[in-house]
Design an enzyme around this catalytic site. Structure first.
Site, mmCIF file in Angstrom:
data_model
loop_
_atom_site.group_PDB
_atom_site.id
_atom_site.type_symbol
_atom_site.label_atom_id
_atom_site.label_comp_id
_atom_site.label_asym_id
_atom_site.label_seq_id
_atom_site.Cartn_x
_atom_site.Cartn_y
_atom_site.Cartn_z
ATOM 1 N N ASP A 1 47.470 9.597 47.108
ATOM 2 C CA ASP A 1 46.316 9.910 47.695
ATOM 3 C C ASP A 1 44.722 9.735 47.951
ATOM 4 O O ASP A 1 43.987 9.030 49.069
ATOM 5 C CB ASP A 1 47.301 11.439 48.558
ATOM 6 C CG ASP A 1 46.793 12.222 47.299
ATOM 7 O OD1 ASP A 1 46.588 11.936 45.874
ATOM 8 O OD2 ASP A 1 46.926 13.338 47.526
ATOM 9 N N LYS B 1 54.407 19.685 42.519
ATOM 10 C CA LYS B 1 54.012 20.341 43.929
ATOM 11 C C LYS B 1 55.718 20.994 44.027
ATOM 12 O O LYS B 1 55.432 21.359 45.284
ATOM 13 C CB LYS B 1 54.132 19.160 44.756
ATOM 14 C CG LYS B 1 52.079 18.945 44.060
ATOM 15 C CD LYS B 1 51.386 17.653 45.675
ATOM 16 C CE LYS B 1 50.543 16.734 45.089
ATOM 17 N NZ LYS B 1 49.861 15.761 46.186
#
Length: 483
Positions: free
Chosen positions: A200, A164
């Site tokens: 997550d 990311k």
């Protein structure tokens, strides 16, 4: 696409079709994906093959789901992108109260050192604690860290690689909980103990399972794409932990890290020229192949590459200035795909607004139709590929009713993603297996806090059980002495 066209138009649309047909995959292609994925999952679960497996299938050390008895005051930290959140979560059974604040991570810190990153996070946690007047509270913290990690304990996880857009040096291979705990000690006077680290996907699963006992799968469809699920411990050949006392169920949540599926080339049969180009110019070539076909970090760029190709072929934007933003890498955001596909009439208001933002001039209504068509193809492939992954997990768990907790901006905001996934999952799961996709509310915050709460509940149970056993042993010794 429209079916009634002149011969000239038909030729144009046939040409367009030749450039996008790679996104239209058969049901048998997705079944092939499922078979390959399941084999890679098995490789990741076995001790002797895990090292060479693309899908690492990391045990998370989360052994139990919430049971509704969790109580107390917890901090949660959610780090998974260019922003992070600090949350105060108060649990009272099924009642949950959450206060949170979002903080920015500047680009220089994303590309700097690990010390700079964790000091910045610790500073923000310290400010949050002061703002909520919690300086004298003992605060357990659940840490959502949404990057690939090798977990060695519930509160010990070593970063496998950055994704990311992060490249903080000095963190890969290190225990991120220790780095954060040391930063908290350096930068704050808070009484904060990191008791659990999750990604997550696990947080999403834990949050939904708090109110739904049928939930054993968590899925993230946002900037990245990943899934986790509850696996029987006997199937986890990489499990080395010795703490298998009776109060721990013989199960563990597995973090699949399935974004790396295809890194070994097994998905090359379904990759298009646009996938290859995106991969070549990414910061991690030949890595995260499945994620690059699904997630929000990449979907907009795939659409942009298709539109640019069609433009170069004089099939789209024939009067547009080639210096506009459309021709610049990374400028077609995934949110544009959701906005464009939300157009429901012939006026293409959202599509026109996006093209205006990209400084495309002199576009036609036909251009708008083509842009929307390309978006629908790219997003449908993404939804179907995610569905094939979920169907693989549903078939493996083989339970009559299954809830899948889903979170992430792509799933939340794309107008068709949920329905497309449901249609494809129904096609791919074993007959008789029922499922539902459920949006997980605040999984990466509430879920992290719940993981910390479950951890403390099991820790206290262990201490109580150990105390009772010691008491029994002492009583036995006393009886023996008297005898």
């Amino acid at each position: 696409m429209p079916s009634t066209r002149s011969a000239e138009q038909l030729t144009k649309y046939e040409k367009i079709e030749s450039f996008v047909k790679g996104f239209k995959l058969s049901g048998s292609a997705y079944k092939r994906v499922m078979a390959l994925l399941h084999q890679e999952m098995i490789n990741g679960l076995k001790h002797h093959s895990q090292g060479g497996a693309d899908i690492k299938m990391f045990p998370t050390f989360v052994r139990s789901l919430p049971d509704g008895s969790e109580c107390g005051e917890f901090l949660a930290l959610d780090l998974g992108g260019t922003n992070f959140r600090v949350l105060l979560v108060r649990l009272q059974g099924h009642d949950v109260e959450i206060q949170s604040k979002t903080y920015l991570i500047p680009q220089r810190i994303m590309l700097g050192t690990g010390i700079q990153l964790f000091d910045h996070i610790a500073d923000c946690i310290g400010k949050f604690v002061v703002e909520h007047d919690l300086q004298n509270h003992q605060l357990p913290l659940g840490f959502t860290f949404s990057f690939p990690c090798q977990q060695e304990g519930l509160a010990k996880a070593r970063l496998s690689k950055w994704t990311k857009g992060f490249r903080c040096e000095g963190v890969v291979g290190k225990d991120i909980c220790q780095l954060l705990q040391e930063a908290l000690q350096r930068r704050t006077n808070c009484h904060v103990e990191i008791v659990a680290v999750v990604n997550d996907a696990v947080g999403t699963l834990m949050s939904a399972a708090h109110g739904d006992r049928n939930c054993e799968i968590g899925l993230i469809l946002g900037t990245g794409c990943n899934a986790c699920y509850m696996e029987g411990l006997d199937n986890v050949g990489t499990w080395k932990h010795g703490e298998d006392q009776d109060h721990h169920p013989r199960q563990v949540i597995i973090n699949t890290e399935w974004g790396a599926f295809g890194d070994n080339g097994c998905l090359d049969f379904m990759r298009t020229e646009y996938d290859h180009e995106l991969d070549t110019f990414s910061i991690n070539p030949a890595k995260q192949i499945m994620e690059k076909m699904i997630s929000g970090m990449y979907m907009g760029e795939i659409v942009r590459l298709v539109l640019v190709r069609l433009s170069h072929e004089n099939l789209l934007f024939t009067s547009a200035d080639r210096d506009c933003n459309l021709f610049e890498r990374g400028r077609f955001y995934t949110k544009y795909v959701s906005e464009i596909e939300s157009d429901t009439d012939e006026f293409f208001r959202n599509t026109k607004q996006v093209l205006d933002e990209l400084q495309v001039e002199n576009y036609t209504t036909e251009d708008c139709k083509v842009v929307k068509y390309v978006c629908t193809l790219v997003s449908a492939r993404a939804a179907f590929l995610a569905a094939a992954g979920l169907a693989t997990l549903i078939n493996r768990l083989n339970k009559q009713d299954m809830t899948i907790a889903v979170d992430g901006s792509l799933y939340r905001f794309h107008p068709r993603f949920h329905n497309l996934m449901c249609l494809k999952i129904k096609e791919l799961v074993k007959p008789g297996l029922k499922f539902k996709l459920s949006l997980s509310h605040d999984g990466s915050g509430k879920g992290a806090a719940l993981t910390a709460a479950v951890s403390l509940r099991l820790r206290n149970l262990k201490m109580t059980t150990s105390g009772e056993e010691n008491g029994k042993n002492l009583a036995t010794q006393t009886i023996s002495v008297k005898a």
